[in-house]
Scaffold this motif. Structure first.
Motif, short mmCIF file in Angstrom:
data_model
loop_
_atom_site.label_atom_id
_atom_site.label_comp_id
_atom_site.label_asym_id
_atom_site.label_seq_id
_atom_site.Cartn_x
_atom_site.Cartn_y
_atom_site.Cartn_z
N VAL A 161 0.84 -1.20 0.00
CA VAL A 161 0.00 0.00 0.00
C VAL A 161 0.88 1.25 0.00
O VAL A 161 2.04 1.20 0.40
N VAL A 162 0.29 2.36 -0.44
CA VAL A 162 0.98 3.65 -0.37
C VAL A 162 0.85 4.17 1.06
O VAL A 162 -0.04 3.75 1.80
N PRO A 163 1.75 5.09 1.47
CA PRO A 163 1.59 5.67 2.82
C PRO A 163 0.21 6.32 2.95
O PRO A 163 -0.25 7.01 2.04
N HIS A 164 -0.43 6.07 4.08
CA HIS A 164 -1.79 6.59 4.28
C HIS A 164 -2.10 6.63 5.76
O HIS A 164 -1.36 6.11 6.59
N THR A 165 -3.22 7.24 6.08
CA THR A 165 -3.72 7.29 7.45
C THR A 165 -4.77 6.20 7.63
O THR A 165 -5.65 6.06 6.77
N PRO A 166 -4.68 5.41 8.70
CA PRO A 166 -5.72 4.37 8.92
C PRO A 166 -7.11 5.00 8.98
O PRO A 166 -7.28 6.15 9.37
N TRP A 167 -8.10 4.23 8.59
CA TRP A 167 -9.46 4.73 8.56
C TRP A 167 -10.36 3.91 9.48
O TRP A 167 -10.15 2.73 9.70
N VAL A 168 -11.33 4.59 10.02
CA VAL A 168 -12.38 3.94 10.82
C VAL A 168 -13.69 4.48 10.28
O VAL A 168 -14.01 5.65 10.44
N GLN A 169 -14.42 3.61 9.61
CA GLN A 169 -15.69 4.01 9.02
C GLN A 169 -16.84 3.52 9.89
O GLN A 169 -16.81 2.39 10.39
N LYS A 170 -17.83 4.37 10.05
CA LYS A 170 -19.01 3.97 10.80
C LYS A 170 -19.81 2.99 9.96
O LYS A 170 -20.02 3.19 8.77
N ASN A 171 -20.23 1.92 10.57
CA ASN A 171 -20.96 0.88 9.85
C ASN A 171 -22.43 1.25 9.64
O ASN A 171 -23.00 2.05 10.39
N ILE A 172 -23.02 0.66 8.63
CA ILE A 172 -24.44 0.81 8.38
C ILE A 172 -25.18 0.04 9.48
O ILE A 172 -24.83 -1.11 9.75
N PRO A 173 -26.16 0.65 10.14
CA PRO A 173 -26.85 -0.06 11.23
C PRO A 173 -27.52 -1.35 10.74
O PRO A 173 -28.04 -1.42 9.63
N VAL A 206 -12.69 -17.95 9.63
CA VAL A 206 -12.75 -16.95 8.56
C VAL A 206 -12.55 -15.56 9.16
O VAL A 206 -11.82 -14.74 8.62
N TYR A 207 -13.20 -15.29 10.29
CA TYR A 207 -13.03 -14.04 11.02
C TYR A 207 -12.21 -14.35 12.26
O TYR A 207 -12.31 -15.45 12.82
N GLU A 208 -11.46 -13.37 12.71
CA GLU A 208 -10.73 -13.53 13.96
C GLU A 208 -10.79 -12.21 14.73
O GLU A 208 -10.93 -11.15 14.12
N PRO A 209 -10.68 -12.28 16.04
CA PRO A 209 -10.72 -11.05 16.84
C PRO A 209 -9.59 -10.11 16.43
O PRO A 209 -8.51 -10.55 16.06
N SER A 210 -9.86 -8.81 16.48
CA SER A 210 -8.85 -7.84 16.08
C SER A 210 -9.08 -6.53 16.82
O SER A 210 -10.21 -6.18 17.13
N ASN A 211 -7.99 -5.84 17.09
CA ASN A 211 -8.10 -4.48 17.60
C ASN A 211 -7.29 -3.55 16.69
O ASN A 211 -6.55 -2.70 17.13
N SER A 212 -7.44 -3.79 15.39
CA SER A 212 -6.75 -3.03 14.36
C SER A 212 -7.20 -1.58 14.36
O SER A 212 -8.29 -1.24 14.82
N SER A 213 -6.35 -0.72 13.81
CA SER A 213 -6.72 0.69 13.71
C SER A 213 -7.52 0.97 12.44
O SER A 213 -7.82 2.11 12.13
N TYR A 214 -7.87 -0.09 11.70
CA TYR A 214 -8.69 0.05 10.50
C TYR A 214 -10.07 -0.55 10.75
O TYR A 214 -10.20 -1.57 11.45
N ARG A 215 -11.08 0.08 10.18
CA ARG A 215 -12.42 -0.52 10.21
C ARG A 215 -13.16 -0.05 8.97
O ARG A 215 -13.38 1.14 8.78
N SER A 216 -13.53 -1.02 8.13
CA SER A 216 -14.28 -0.70 6.92
C SER A 216 -15.74 -1.09 7.11
O SER A 216 -16.07 -1.93 7.95
N ARG A 217 -16.59 -0.49 6.30
CA ARG A 217 -18.03 -0.80 6.38
C ARG A 217 -18.30 -2.20 5.85
O ARG A 217 -17.57 -2.72 5.01
N PRO A 253 -11.90 1.78 0.65
CA PRO A 253 -10.73 2.49 1.20
C PRO A 253 -9.42 1.70 0.97
O PRO A 253 -8.40 2.30 0.65
N LEU A 254 -9.47 0.38 1.10
CA LEU A 254 -8.28 -0.43 0.86
C LEU A 254 -7.87 -0.36 -0.61
O LEU A 254 -6.68 -0.23 -0.94
N ASN A 255 -8.84 -0.44 -1.50
CA ASN A 255 -8.53 -0.35 -2.93
C ASN A 255 -7.87 0.99 -3.27
O ASN A 255 -7.01 1.05 -4.15
N ALA A 256 -8.26 2.05 -2.57
CA ALA A 256 -7.72 3.38 -2.86
C ALA A 256 -6.24 3.50 -2.49
O ALA A 256 -5.52 4.30 -3.09
#
Length: 178
Positions: free
Chosen positions: A75-87, A108-119, A139-142
């Motif tokens: 990835v290119v240098p970037h700022t981590p993102w946290v997107q609010k999820n659709i309810p 398939v899923y595992e617990p995480s406390n990553s600084s990224y969160r996508s919708r 956001p990851l594709n970008a």
């Protein structure tokens, strides 16, 4: 892989490959699709390799990391993102939670406390009843660096296999959980 017999023995349930699953596999192939000896050989092979097949999520496995290391996405240098999820609609909440728990149990899923969160959101599957979770990776594709490698010259690649037996593997169970 062990060698296959020319005259396989009668079917015996082995491990995950039960009589019920054998009947289910037979039901998927109409009469005349395989000769009786071919069908016997198929059942013998599946019984021999029964742990390679997953009939439900609880039997799913993962590839060994020493054979298939995790993929690193450049990835290119970037700022981590946290997107609010659709309810999640209240009427679907329990069903969505069950899907997530099932994916956690299957690895398939595992617990995480990553600084990224996508919708992510849910859509109905083709059956009109079941739900599928869809992850928005915009956001990851970008920030992903596109692969700069040139695909191999197809003819040259095909010629390298001339005169050789080639096989392939298709995972019909996993679907889009890669």
């Amino acid at each position: 892989i062990p060698s296959l017999p020319t005259h396989p023995p009668p079917f015996e349930p082995t491990g995950r490959y039960t009589e019920e699953r054998r009947q289910g596999l037979d039901a998927l192939h109409p009469p005349g699709f395989l000769w009786p000896e071919e069908r016997s050989l198929l059942h013998h092979l599946v019984a021999q390799q029964n742990e390679a097949f997953a009939w439900d999520d609880s039997e799913r496995g993962q590839f060994r990391e020493d054979f298939f290391p995790p993929v690193t996405i450049p990835v290119v240098p970037h700022t981590p993102w946290v997107q609010k999820n659709i309810p999640i609609p209240p009427g679907l909440f329990d069903e969505v939670c069950a899907i997530i728990r099932k994916k956690e149990a299957a690895g398939v899923y595992e617990p995480s406390n990553s600084s990224y969160r996508s919708r992510w959101f849910c859509v109905l599957k083709k059956d009109g009843k079941s739900l599928r979770i869809v992850h928005s990776l915009e956001p990851l594709n970008a920030v992903t660096i596109a692969h700069s490698g040139v695909p191999p010259f197809t003819e040259q690649l095909a010629e390298s296999f001339a005169g050789r037996a080639c096989g392939g593997i298709l995972d019909l169970y996993v679907g889009y959980d890669e």
